[in-house]
Design a protein around this motif. Sequence first.
Motif, PDB file in Angstrom:
ATOM      1  N   THR A   1      -0.674  -0.363 -12.308  1.00  0.00           N
ATOM      2  CA  THR A   1      -1.008   0.664 -11.039  1.00  0.00           C
ATOM      3  C   THR A   1      -2.843   0.418 -11.825  1.00  0.00           C
ATOM      4  O   THR A   1      -4.316   0.579 -11.103  1.00  0.00           O
TER       5      THR A   1
ATOM      6  N   ALA B   1       1.767   9.664  -6.088  1.00  0.00           N
ATOM      7  CA  ALA B   1       2.003  10.364  -5.223  1.00  0.00           C
ATOM      8  C   ALA B   1       3.334  11.023  -6.831  1.00  0.00           C
ATOM      9  O   ALA B   1       3.190  12.512  -6.535  1.00  0.00           O
ATOM     10  N   LEU B   2       4.118   9.911  -6.701  1.00  0.00           N
ATOM     11  CA  LEU B   2       5.280  10.526  -7.900  1.00  0.00           C
ATOM     12  C   LEU B   2       4.833  10.627  -9.236  1.00  0.00           C
ATOM     13  O   LEU B   2       4.555  11.775  -9.758  1.00  0.00           O
ATOM     14  N   TRP B   3       3.411  10.749  -9.632  1.00  0.00           N
ATOM     15  CA  TRP B   3       2.364  10.517 -10.923  1.00  0.00           C
ATOM     16  C   TRP B   3       1.714  11.698 -10.887  1.00  0.00           C
ATOM     17  O   TRP B   3       2.505  12.616 -11.709  1.00  0.00           O
TER      18      TRP B   3
ATOM     19  N   VAL C   1       0.433   4.383  -3.207  1.00  0.00           N
ATOM     20  CA  VAL C   1       0.636   5.808  -2.662  1.00  0.00           C
ATOM     21  C   VAL C   1       1.754   6.204  -3.498  1.00  0.00           C
ATOM     22  O   VAL C   1       1.923   7.412  -4.121  1.00  0.00           O
ATOM     23  N   THR C   2       2.741   6.141  -2.964  1.00  0.00           N
ATOM     24  CA  THR C   2       4.194   6.425  -3.211  1.00  0.00           C
ATOM     25  C   THR C   2       4.455   6.347  -4.738  1.00  0.00           C
ATOM     26  O   THR C   2       4.653   8.278  -5.308  1.00  0.00           O
ATOM     27  N   ALA C   3       4.095   5.096  -5.723  1.00  0.00           N
ATOM     28  CA  ALA C   3       4.133   5.728  -6.928  1.00  0.00           C
ATOM     29  C   ALA C   3       2.727   6.448  -7.480  1.00  0.00           C
ATOM     30  O   ALA C   3       3.429   7.080  -8.191  1.00  0.00           O
TER      31      ALA C   3
ATOM     32  N   SER D   1       0.603  -1.442   0.137  1.00  0.00           N
ATOM     33  CA  SER D   1       0.343  -0.390  -0.087  1.00  0.00           C
ATOM     34  C   SER D   1       0.993   1.464  -0.154  1.00  0.00           C
ATOM     35  O   SER D   1       0.768   2.295  -1.225  1.00  0.00           O
ATOM     36  N   LEU D   2       1.780   1.014   0.648  1.00  0.00           N
ATOM     37  CA  LEU D   2       3.011   2.256   0.579  1.00  0.00           C
ATOM     38  C   LEU D   2       3.662   2.770  -0.057  1.00  0.00           C
ATOM     39  O   LEU D   2       3.430   3.390  -1.087  1.00  0.00           O
ATOM     40  N   VAL D   3       3.734   1.455  -0.798  1.00  0.00           N
ATOM     41  CA  VAL D   3       4.221   1.237  -2.803  1.00  0.00           C
ATOM     42  C   VAL D   3       3.648   2.299  -3.310  1.00  0.00           C
ATOM     43  O   VAL D   3       4.192   3.083  -4.203  1.00  0.00           O
TER      44      VAL D   3
END
Length: 112
Positions: free
Chosen positions: A90, A20-22, A16-18, A12-14
């Motif tokens: 995703t 956010a970077l998008w 959310v980070t992906a 889940s953290l990965v």
Amino acid sequence: MVTAEIALALPSLVLVTAIALWGVAVASAQLTCTDAARTGARAAARGESLTAVRELVVKAVPPRAMVTIHRDAATVEVDVTAPVAPPAATGLPPLTVHAHVAAATEPATGDG
């Protein structure tokens, strides 16, 4: 027990980070398209050829971007549209950013 919680939370953290970077990549592409359209509109308003203006804008925009330039006696309009691909795996659709800039032509310029 902590290992099991981390194993459940880490994907889940990965994700959310992906995402956010998008979001940062989408914002960057929007700013790039707007700056390129603004530069192109200024150049076209000064009377530069539309071919030269298109080359100037295409150099500055992201890959696969579409550039449309229209000039008449009073205004110049530059539109830039670019797709931004989502992070792999995703399942999200690509987003499309669009920039539209209009500028008044300078008095000494003509159609072209």
